[in-house]
Design an enzyme around this catalytic site. Sequence first.
Site, PDB file in Angstrom:
ATOM      1  N   ARG A  18       3.351   7.747   3.091  1.00 19.89           N
ATOM      2  CA  ARG A  18       3.742   7.044   1.855  1.00 19.89           C
ATOM      3  C   ARG A  18       3.821   7.994   0.670  1.00 19.89           C
ATOM      4  NH1 ARG A  18      -0.309   2.969   0.404  1.00 19.89           N
ATOM      5  NH2 ARG A  18      -1.621   4.455   1.495  1.00 19.89           N
ATOM      6  N   ASN A  36       2.230   0.352   3.211  1.00 20.65           N
ATOM      7  CA  ASN A  36       1.809   0.148   4.592  1.00 20.65           C
ATOM      8  C   ASN A  36       1.860  -1.338   4.916  1.00 20.65           C
ATOM      9  OD1 ASN A  36       1.240   2.830   5.172  1.00 20.65           O
ATOM     10  ND2 ASN A  36      -0.913   2.650   4.630  1.00 20.65           N
TER      11      ASN A  36
END
Length: 90
Positions: A18, A36
């Site tokens: 990320r 996520n």
Amino acid sequence: MKAVKLLIHGKVQGVGYRRWFEKEAIALDLKGYVMNLPTGEVEAVILGAEADILKIIRHSYVGSLRAQVSRIEQIQLQDFPNYHEFTMIR
């Protein structure tokens, strides 16, 4: 302007994916978010120029150093969410 939702599958959680995606998106001046999912995938919604979106999708197959991307689902969005920046949702 184009908007796409990506579902990124593979070993993409707990490997800095990320953070890597956020940096890439900001460098390309894309808007949206990355987060996520509880199922183990990473979801990203990106808005921007088509060439920049295609570039980040190509780079996303490699991702962060420890990531192992198996596939990326692409969903074209007809409604353009109104994002003013790119953020990583924790």
